[in-house]
Design a protein around this motif. Structure first.
Motif, PDB file in Angstrom:
ATOM      1  N   LYS A   1      -6.001  12.675   2.615  1.00 56.59           N
ATOM      2  CA  LYS A   1      -5.421  12.875   3.943  1.00 56.59           C
ATOM      3  C   LYS A   1      -6.181  13.956   4.709  1.00 56.59           C
ATOM      4  CE  LYS A   1      -0.824  11.184   2.773  1.00 56.59           C
ATOM      5  NZ  LYS A   1       0.606  11.503   2.520  1.00 56.59           N
ATOM      6  N   LYS A   2      -6.549  15.021   4.031  1.00 56.71           N
ATOM      7  CA  LYS A   2      -7.291  16.106   4.686  1.00 56.71           C
ATOM      8  C   LYS A   2      -8.707  15.679   5.067  1.00 56.71           C
ATOM      9  CE  LYS A   2      -5.101  20.196   2.577  1.00 56.71           C
ATOM     10  NZ  LYS A   2      -5.405  21.405   1.769  1.00 56.71           N
TER      11      LYS A   2
ATOM     12  N   MET B   1       0.855  -1.197   0.000  1.00 60.94           N
ATOM     13  CA  MET B   1       0.000   0.000   0.000  1.00 60.94           C
ATOM     14  C   MET B   1       0.888   1.244   0.000  1.00 60.94           C
ATOM     15  SD  MET B   1      -3.259   0.934   0.217  1.00 60.94           S
ATOM     16  CE  MET B   1      -4.222   2.402   0.601  1.00 60.94           C
ATOM     17  N   GLU B   2       0.775   2.038  -1.055  1.00 61.04           N
ATOM     18  CA  GLU B   2       1.661   3.187  -1.184  1.00 61.04           C
ATOM     19  C   GLU B   2       1.300   4.310  -0.224  1.00 61.04           C
ATOM     20  OE1 GLU B   2       3.005   6.255  -4.721  1.00 61.04           O
ATOM     21  OE2 GLU B   2       2.690   4.136  -5.150  1.00 61.04           O
ATOM     22  N   HIS B   3       0.000   4.513  -0.006  1.00 61.02           N
ATOM     23  CA  HIS B   3      -0.450   5.592   0.870  1.00 61.02           C
ATOM     24  C   HIS B   3      -1.184   5.011   2.067  1.00 61.02           C
ATOM     25  CE1 HIS B   3       0.615   8.383  -2.291  1.00 61.02           C
ATOM     26  NE2 HIS B   3      -0.170   7.742  -3.142  1.00 61.02           N
ATOM     27  N   SER B   4      -1.108   5.717   3.174  1.00 63.41           N
ATOM     28  CA  SER B   4      -1.817   5.305   4.378  1.00 63.41           C
ATOM     29  C   SER B   4      -2.840   6.383   4.723  1.00 63.41           C
ATOM     30  CB  SER B   4      -0.828   5.125   5.534  1.00 63.41           C
ATOM     31  OG  SER B   4      -1.508   4.765   6.713  1.00 63.41           O
ATOM     32  N   PHE B   5      -4.118   5.983   4.724  1.00 58.81           N
ATOM     33  CA  PHE B   5      -5.191   6.936   5.006  1.00 58.81           C
ATOM     34  C   PHE B   5      -5.962   6.493   6.237  1.00 58.81           C
ATOM     35  CE2 PHE B   5      -4.842   6.941   0.259  1.00 58.81           C
ATOM     36  CZ  PHE B   5      -4.289   8.207   0.132  1.00 58.81           C
TER      37      PHE B   5
ATOM     38  N   GLY C   1      -5.575   7.391  -4.363  1.00 57.70           N
ATOM     39  CA  GLY C   1      -6.505   7.447  -3.240  1.00 57.70           C
ATOM     40  C   GLY C   1      -7.966   7.596  -3.592  1.00 57.70           C
ATOM     41  N   ALA C   2      -8.330   7.700  -4.873  1.00 56.42           N
ATOM     42  CA  ALA C   2      -9.742   7.789  -5.247  1.00 56.42           C
ATOM     43  C   ALA C   2     -10.442   6.477  -4.913  1.00 56.42           C
ATOM     44  CB  ALA C   2      -9.887   8.107  -6.727  1.00 56.42           C
TER      45      ALA C   2
END
Length: 367
Positions: free
Chosen positions: A142-143, A1-5, A207-208
């Motif tokens: 993230k926001k 997973m490239e991004h962590s949300f 992230g969509a």
């Protein structure tokens, strides 16, 4: 997973888009981040429209404005961007003319004008050319901090093609192409389709959580022309995006198609492979439900955006007609609330708030 949300607090629209029964119909509206909001003009300042799209910080700020203004009422954010970023990535110049809209100063004229061959042959790296969109998506996720899901989008191939040939109100340009240069038109539509798949896949990677394909110029086509110049390319995206996501090691996301003006194509749209079919305001909800039948397709829509210029009594009447027409009380699934097109300028944001509140009130399930 490239991004962590952060964990989702409200995944209502995702569950609904997958066809699950939900506690209430989720809602958002097309163009909910835009010029009807006073805070939009403050954040935009003197920047050009596309300058805002290319600045991830500004784009994310604009995306979040309706989420913050209508907190607890709206169930999805849609990234602030434009469908015409794909023609820009292909090397075409697009200008946003104040009070007129997008303009191509050097549109495609004929297949022999040089630009056509250049567009077909150019190796377009959307991962690089449209990196600013992906950065805006990641920053916005993230926001959002899990408040609501984030929708990514692209223009449908036919719609983008119409702009690229400099389409006028008379539709002279796009009609000239399909009736004089049909095979060349199809060649470019295929190229655009492939770029759409890549572009949407990278949006998901960024992230969509849902994607929507806007066939905004669909109403320019006759039913026969739709089968040649719209349907095959919409089906291509629906088939190949999940394959591309799998290839990239990403989970599938719900896919929404919005075939504006193609009232005759609802039955076909339900078999294209999309999870959700958006309806414009020309559809009757009850008839749409009959057309969908037992197919596992969710309907999105479809209040006339113009009702937001009307009285609160008119808004209540339109919401009630949707709730009854989409048979929400009995089905409790299969419907995402939206307008039948994007929210129009000069709407009072408080009237949109009333629209949202009426949907909540009239779809509330008694304990």
């Amino acid at each position: 997973m490239e991004h962590s949300f952060e964990t989702m607090q409200n995944d209502l629209i995702i569950r609904a888009a997958w066809g699950q029964q939900v506690e209430r119909p989720p809602m958002w509206v097309m163009r909910q981040a835009g010029r009807y909001l006073p805070e939009y003009h403050q954040a935009k300042g003197n920047r050009d429209f596309f300058e805002c799209c290319r600045d991830p910080e500004v784009a994310s700020t604009l995306t979040l404005q309706p989420i913050e203004r209508f907190a607890g009422l709206v169930d999805a954010a849609i990234i602030f961007s434009d469908i015409l970023v794909i023609p820009q990535a292909m090397g075409m110049t697009v200008e946003m003319i104040d009070k007129k809209g997008p303009h191509f100063p050097d549109p495609l004229v004929t297949p022999t004008d040089g630009q056509y061959a250049e567009l077909l042959l150019r190796d377009v790296d959307v991962s690089k050319e449209l990196d600013y969109v992906y950065k805006a998506i990641t920053l916005t996720r993230k926001k959002l901090q899990g408040r609501v899901p984030l929708i990514g989008f692209c223009g449908a191939p036919w719609t983008l093609f119409c702009y690229m040939v400099g389409n006028s109100k008379l539709s002279k340009e796009c009609k000239t192409w399909i009736y004089k240069y049909p095979e060349e038109t199809k060649g470019l539509l295929q190229k655009i389709s492939e770029l759409c798949v890549e572009y949407l896949a990278f949006q998901v990677k960024a992230g969509a959580q849902l994607i929507q394909v806007f066939e905004s110029s669909g109403g320019e086509l006759s039913p026969a022309s739709f089968k040649q110049f719209s349907q095959p390319y919409l089906q291509y995206i629906a088939k190949h995006l999940p394959l591309k996501l799998e290839e990239m090691g990403l989970e599938p996301v719900p896919m929404i198609i919005f075939p504006k003006g193609q009232w005759y194509a609802l039955d076909a749209a339900c078999d294209m492979g999309y999870n959700v079919v958006g309806l414009d305001w020309l559809h009757d909800p009850a008839e749409a439900v009959k057309t969908v039948g037992n197919r596992q397709v969710v309907i999105q829509g479809n209040a006339d955006p113009g009702v937001l210029y009307g009285s609160h009594a008119s808004i209540t009447e339109v919401v009630k007609a949707m709730v009854e027409g989409f048979d929400w009380a009995n089905r409790r699934s299969g419907w995402i609330v939206n307008l039948g097109h994007g929210i129009t300028p000069f709407v009072n944001p408080e009237d949109l708030r009333f629209f949202f509140e009426e949907v909540h009130r009239l779809t509330k399930i008694s304990a």
